[in-house]
Scaffold this motif. Sequence first.
Motif, PDB file in Angstrom:
ATOM      1  N   MET A   3       0.834  -1.202   0.000  1.00 27.81           N
ATOM      2  CA  MET A   3       0.000   0.000   0.000  1.00 27.81           C
ATOM      3  C   MET A   3       0.872   1.256   0.000  1.00 27.81           C
ATOM      4  O   MET A   3       0.627   2.201  -0.751  1.00 27.81           O
ATOM      5  CB  MET A   3      -0.901  -0.018   1.224  1.00 27.81           C
ATOM      6  N   ALA A   4       1.921   1.235   0.840  1.00 28.47           N
ATOM      7  CA  ALA A   4       2.820   2.389   0.884  1.00 28.47           C
ATOM      8  C   ALA A   4       3.556   2.531  -0.440  1.00 28.47           C
ATOM      9  O   ALA A   4       3.791   3.642  -0.916  1.00 28.47           O
ATOM     10  CB  ALA A   4       3.810   2.238   2.032  1.00 28.47           C
ATOM     11  N   ALA A   5       3.912   1.403  -1.062  1.00 24.05           N
ATOM     12  CA  ALA A   5       4.618   1.453  -2.338  1.00 24.05           C
ATOM     13  C   ALA A   5       3.761   2.144  -3.391  1.00 24.05           C
ATOM     14  O   ALA A   5       4.241   3.013  -4.125  1.00 24.05           O
ATOM     15  CB  ALA A   5       4.999   0.048  -2.794  1.00 24.05           C
ATOM     16  N   GLU A   6       2.483   1.782  -3.447  1.00 26.32           N
ATOM     17  CA  GLU A   6       1.576   2.436  -4.403  1.00 26.32           C
ATOM     18  C   GLU A   6       1.505   3.934  -4.131  1.00 26.32           C
ATOM     19  O   GLU A   6       1.513   4.735  -5.047  1.00 26.32           O
ATOM     20  CB  GLU A   6       0.166   1.839  -4.303  1.00 26.32           C
ATOM     21  N   PHE A  32       0.351   8.163   6.374  1.00 28.80           N
ATOM     22  CA  PHE A  32      -0.614   7.231   6.947  1.00 28.80           C
ATOM     23  C   PHE A  32      -0.767   7.453   8.447  1.00 28.80           C
ATOM     24  O   PHE A  32       0.194   7.813   9.131  1.00 28.80           O
ATOM     25  CB  PHE A  32      -0.173   5.791   6.686  1.00 28.80           C
ATOM     26  N   PHE A  36       9.140   2.173   5.145  1.00 27.22           N
ATOM     27  CA  PHE A  36       9.781   0.908   4.794  1.00 27.22           C
ATOM     28  C   PHE A  36      10.859   0.642   5.842  1.00 27.22           C
ATOM     29  O   PHE A  36      11.993   1.113   5.730  1.00 27.22           O
ATOM     30  CB  PHE A  36      10.371   0.976   3.391  1.00 27.22           C
TER      31      PHE A  36
END
Lengths: 357, 254
Positions: free
Chosen positions: A246-249, B83, B89
Amino acid sequence: MNALLFILYLSFLSLPFMGIKGALWLLAVAYSAYIFFLLIKKSSKAIKAVKLPHVRLDTKILYALLLVLLLALPFGLKDYYIDVFILAGIYIILALGLNVVIGFSGLLNLGFAAFYAIGAYAFALLAVKAGLGFWGALPLSLLITTISGLILSFPALRLHGDYLAIVTLGFGEIIHLTLNNWDELTNGPNGISGIPMPSLFGFEIQRLSHYYYIVFMFVLIAVFIIRGVYNSRIGRAWLALKDDEMAAEAMGINTTKYKFLALSFGALWAGLAGTLFASKMMFISPESFTFMESVFIVCMVILGGAGSITGVITGSLLLIVLPEVLREFQLYRMLALGTGLVLMMVFRPQGLIGGRK
Amino acid sequence: MILEIRELTKSFGGLKAVEEVSFKVMPGIILSVIGPNGAGKTTLFNCLTGALLPTKGKIFFEDKDITGKRPYEITEAGIARTFQNIRIFGKMSVLENVMIGQHSRSREGFVGAVLRTNGFKKEESEIKAKAYEFLEFTGIEEYAETRAENLPYGYQRRLEIARALATEPKLILLDEPAAGMNPQESIELMTLINKIREWGKTVIVIEHDMKVVMGISDKIVVLDHGVKIAEGTPKEIQSNTDVIEAYLGKGFEF
Ligand SMILES: Nc1ncnc2c1ncn2[C@@H]1O[C@H](COP(=O)(O)OP(=O)(O)OP(=O)(O)O)[C@@H](O)[C@H]1O
Ligand SMILES: [Mg+2]
């Protein structure tokens, strides 16, 4: 504590196969291995505490030495051992390919032997039936394997984790069954023979050591290309995808596209390994491309450390060379592999060499 | 208008997490979205960024319809987000995290990467240089080489902002950026958000801390049970009886 319970469980499982004596023996061996690991773990801490004089070895010199050693290797060895190293080279390429899928992108593929098989068969058929030579059939075989990687991607794209593993496992079985049953094309269980070896600049391969150098060259090419791609925005996108889709998108990465890329780029190397395997053996049959083969490649990637190129090379070398060196223990190969992997999961979940830092 | 939301609805089964919400955002402002827990604020963000497909309604970004686009397309178009529950990451370095933000602003492919062409090297060093700029901008450049998961909590939130900025957005959506921060860190964060606005970006921020909200917002949108119950300047919101009653309870004072 879990490890001890597991050893007990393992011995119990082996009871029907090995009898009471065998099971007790296994228990003893596994248990001593456990103690041994514990001791090593403790002593490595102790060793770290002792400040050794810092030896600085230039990595370039180290690599040059390694290169010379590997180039000189066939001169000092019996053919039998050269054979083992050729096989190791082929598996290194294979494992590096799977590492792109599992280690870089975090997509669990349990049917990787399928691509290995497709590469081997595509090459064999093109070389034998269509009469193309090694260098003519090689690029086509790579192309076919890469495309089959793309095709598998379609059902795989919507899936994650365990589901993806099951689909790829099914794919591996489908390919294996097809090879076994499509008699007109693959000659079924009898396999294909008479596959040509490569010639280099009109210079025929006559000795095993020549083939060693060809495989060695391809290993270098694989490492060079895969490392280049890894250290670029493509490699970073794969790592991001593995870490958090989700973060990658949200970072602007088209995750669908990068899954496609990983699966087909990985398959490409399986195609190369399959080609080299077929032309080395001069004969192939479906037996070489079973589910166990897929598991074996996964083990190579995980043992050495998924994500790390050096780690994967170490893992492949260990799993190919060790069983050959310790030939008397052939019987216990799978058992030792299992035990080894379990111990690793307990003590070094990141693999022997480990992924990123 | 940089953003226009028209009658946006998102239902989960029978639950309408966002219901018929409409509002417009002028470029260059800081807009706060407030509302009690479960009001639908994060769901609104997820619809705006393509993480969720709206059940009904339309979203226009710079007059282009972006409803139903994939998240990466929306990032490419110029909307970035952070978020609520941090999603950095963790296994990568702080610098690499921010470099990944540059993904959609760079082009090089397989050939450049393998052959290490001049174009490739140039782009890589540009990505790195820019990443350092964003780290400096958010004040975490000294942690560039740290593994992201080892960063102190407050800095992880800053890293998320740096990474979002690295996608070079026109509009940035911050989901509770001050959550879990101490008062000192909250104040520093307000300064940072102001800095982002002064840099010419539009900011939409979800925030619970009323001091922060009233201090930085040009405009506030109030959600309650998925419905927009008020919209206005901080002054107007503070004196809006609906808001005070529905959201903050009777007798509350700002
Ligand atoms: N994926 C989902 N599936 C089902 N229900 C959901 C989902 N996401 C959110 N909800 C529900 O929608 C409602 C709104 O949730 P949302 O997270 O948008 O609230 P919020 O305003 O961000 O709250 P908070 O201040 O706690 O972050 C909640 O009742 C929540 O339980
Ligand atoms: Mg929320």
